[in-house]
Design a protein around this motif. Sequence first.
Motif, PDB file in Angstrom:
ATOM      1  N   GLU A 519      50.377  25.298  42.467  1.00  0.00           N
ATOM      2  CA  GLU A 519      50.814  24.801  43.764  1.00  0.00           C
ATOM      3  C   GLU A 519      50.886  25.921  44.796  1.00  0.00           C
ATOM      4  N   THR A 520      50.978  27.176  44.323  1.00  0.00           N
ATOM      5  CA  THR A 520      51.062  28.339  45.226  1.00  0.00           C
ATOM      6  C   THR A 520      50.099  29.417  44.740  1.00  0.00           C
ATOM      7  N   PRO A 521      48.796  29.180  44.820  1.00  0.00           N
ATOM      8  CA  PRO A 521      47.820  30.078  44.192  1.00  0.00           C
ATOM      9  C   PRO A 521      47.713  31.446  44.832  1.00  0.00           C
ATOM     10  N   VAL A 640      49.240  16.893  35.940  1.00  0.00           N
ATOM     11  CA  VAL A 640      50.612  16.826  36.459  1.00  0.00           C
ATOM     12  C   VAL A 640      50.763  17.827  37.599  1.00  0.00           C
ATOM     13  N   ARG A 641      51.105  17.322  38.795  1.00  0.00           N
ATOM     14  CA  ARG A 641      51.485  18.198  39.896  1.00  0.00           C
ATOM     15  C   ARG A 641      53.005  18.213  39.997  1.00  0.00           C
ATOM     16  N   ARG A 715      50.258  12.621  37.544  1.00  0.00           N
ATOM     17  CA  ARG A 715      51.701  12.385  37.578  1.00  0.00           C
ATOM     18  C   ARG A 715      52.347  13.464  38.435  1.00  0.00           C
ATOM     19  N   TYR A 716      53.315  13.061  39.267  1.00  0.00           N
ATOM     20  CA  TYR A 716      54.041  14.018  40.109  1.00  0.00           C
ATOM     21  C   TYR A 716      55.429  14.217  39.528  1.00  0.00           C
ATOM     22  N   GLN A 717      55.738  15.461  39.150  1.00  0.00           N
ATOM     23  CA  GLN A 717      57.009  15.787  38.506  1.00  0.00           C
ATOM     24  C   GLN A 717      57.931  16.504  39.490  1.00  0.00           C
ATOM     25  N   THR A 718      59.141  15.988  39.663  1.00  0.00           N
ATOM     26  CA  THR A 718      60.127  16.612  40.542  1.00  0.00           C
ATOM     27  C   THR A 718      61.232  17.320  39.759  1.00  0.00           C
ATOM     28  N   GLN A 719      61.293  17.082  38.452  1.00  0.00           N
ATOM     29  CA  GLN A 719      62.300  17.748  37.626  1.00  0.00           C
ATOM     30  C   GLN A 719      61.985  19.240  37.513  1.00  0.00           C
ATOM     31  N   ALA A 785      48.117  28.858  27.342  1.00  0.00           N
ATOM     32  CA  ALA A 785      48.335  27.502  27.855  1.00  0.00           C
ATOM     33  C   ALA A 785      47.933  27.422  29.316  1.00  0.00           C
ATOM     34  N   TYR A 786      47.520  26.238  29.720  1.00  0.00           N
ATOM     35  CA  TYR A 786      47.206  25.973  31.117  1.00  0.00           C
ATOM     36  C   TYR A 786      48.142  24.868  31.576  1.00  0.00           C
ATOM     37  N   ASN A 787      49.063  25.258  32.506  1.00  0.00           N
ATOM     38  CA  ASN A 787      50.092  24.347  33.009  1.00  0.00           C
ATOM     39  C   ASN A 787      50.908  23.731  31.890  1.00  0.00           C
TER      40      ASN A 787
END
Length: 817
Positions: A519-521, A640-641, A715-719, A785-787
Amino acid sequence: MKVKLIAFLLLLANVALAQRTTRLNTGWEFVRQDLGGVWEAVRPVVAGNPESVPLWQSVTLPHCFNAHDAVRPDQNYYQGPGWYRTQLTVQNPYANGRTRLHFEGAGQKTDVYINTTKVGSHVGGYDEWTVDITNAVAIFQQTEAYQKQFNGRIPLSIRCDNSRDLEMIPSDLSDFNVYGGLYRYLNLEYLPAVAVERLAAKAEVDAAGKTGSLTLKATFLESSLSTTETPVSVRLLDPQGKPVGKYQGRLMVKAGEVELHQFVLKNPRLWSPDRPQLYTVQLTVGNGPQAYQQTNKVGFRHSEFVEHGPYKLNGQRLLLRGTHRHEDHAGVAAAMTEAMIREEMVLMKRMGVNFIRLGHYQQSRIVLNLCDSLGILVWEEIPWCRGGLGGPVYQAQAKRMLRNMVQQHYNHPSIIIWGLGNENDWPGDFPEFDKQKIRAFMTELNDLSHQFDRSRYTAIRRCDFCKDIVDVYSPSIWAGWYRGIYTDYKEVTEKEFAGVKRFLHVEWGGDSHAGRHSETPDNALAKITAGQGADERAGDASLFGGSARVSKDGDWSESYLCNLVDWHLKEQETMPWLSGTAYWPFKDFSTPVRPDNPVPYMNQKGVVERDFTPKEAYYVFQSYWTTAPMVHLYGHSWPVRWGEAGELKMVKVYSNCAEAELFVNGKSYGVKKRNSQDFPAAGLHWNVPFAPGENQLRVVASQGKQTVQDHISFRYQTQKWGKPTKLVLSKIADTNGQTTVEVKLYDAQGVQCLDAANWVEFSLVGAGQLHDDLGTSSGSRKVQAYNGRAIICLEAQPGKTAVAVQSPGLETVLLML
């Protein structure tokens, strides 16, 4: 480019076929070790002894020693001897003809035996060579063993050796594997009594394209020399197969190069990347069924690197839009089949490539044929790469490989540059590193290249103390990766351009771990001071120590690489003096000097993975370099973003269309106009909110009346998450006998850690097999791992196979399948 058009172009491949040629692909056995002598390769066949050692395995050609161990984690790849054996049926149809073995390439030192008689040797893993086996076959056919033990067949044994040797090129310090084996095609070749060793077809045209000439010269086999004249005929066909020239005559077959004929053409149809028009040369020497025949493709084009300016093809400026190729692929290493090579080159062309640097060695004739027919200009080079300068044996090999490369690929219209070296300022193989001696040898190579071929330019990459010797120079510019930030690119390039007569920028880019997104590359850029140069220096490729640099401190995400590529391509559109560039490389490839990369022993700078799977950056290039309407939403491999609830998140769309409209969960967020200078994604970027949970994105792009579209879901994760504390392993697919498993990393509260880059290692117990040692993110048993996840495929037997995964500091988990 339409599939039918590509298929038609491939039929035009530039071929130079001997009269009768057969690929020797099947019926081979191989052992990866040395033998006590060639008799050990023959003896088990003669004796029929099942207890004979060593144990041989059946293989097909092409075959590489290092198909798997080149990317096997925690060990060095094999460098040493290996033996191949087979039996030939030899039936030469020509009276007094010659029988030869034609090697399209074998690594790296090769000895060839008929029965126990050594018939030839070669040093060098990349140039073509032949061995005449006529006499050895004839002698063996008179033996009792020929009829009794071998049933009328000829035993052929070949020893290949890729052992480390400082007096050979390329250096083992090079950032690629020095492979071993019969990794290109081997052909059995029958030639008539009078035959041509080499046909040189020099196609020239003036800058205006009005007048062309084709000068043909032949070098005959030494066995063909005679004191009587031989009839010769040549037909020249245009790109549609229409005869446009014919010559018939007689000549004395003598030693050296013999001039055959010169054709003059008015307004020849020109070869270019957009229209790779090829003429056909049909040569016949002799008469009747004993005649020698050869067919070649040639192209007429005028190539010019303007001094202190751009590149021109056929009198018009052409921005070279390039990449690089290594001979390397998942599961086979260097032993790529013709079908694999064709798939790779078509993928390049579909990305918009019009130029390629073949790094760092002469490559297969199949590659050059495809460059001719697809319309891809070429820089091809010898493997004088890193380490310094060796002695007389070393230098003789370099000169021999230069001569062979030029002579063997002279007729290809795609080739515009002969490369003489790469990173020759990189010491390490010898106690002495003498710049003046390197300059002297570079000068000798440059003079030899012009002697062999006055029509093409010479070039090197990254050796500043030799940049004045060659015709074209490429400095080291890695803005935003090894040094500096990517917005330094134009300023640094302009400075380097001013320092040489002819400038071409090859090798730029950065590594990306396929499937890793951010999200912040660009966060790592904050650690780096702009304006500090953009060259690669000693130690910059290391993941540890030294100054701040993206190669060490960045996240290796596809997101960052797309931004870097996007900026470079946008800037290149505003540099009218630029001849062109070549991104390094097209495809991820294996290397012995990068054991700590996210996929061990892989250089991950490619825009496609080692198995041809495109990364996101592939579509960035397409959006700048192609004309057929295309559109691509960033994030096809980003399940998942994450972010805050209600936060505006950027959506990027890569397209060459004039405008695009974005839909998020069925709602339109408006139409954007494409503007190449509006970074990122040429203005096709939106800031939009995502709903917690599942989201659906769709984009519709239009170019005139044509529309194209693309869609993704995630999927958008806010946790929020903390430190990874456990692994969870599950089966996610089971198709056609292939099972896919996925491991995810979670924190103590059970929240997936979406930025986790922990090392994970898969293993298998019981029946079945992991699909590992492929050098891809999803084909490696040890991988970062990737994400917060990693996957691997395997073959399993239900109830009899278990998969385990471990990660340092975490409890190992086991899954019974």
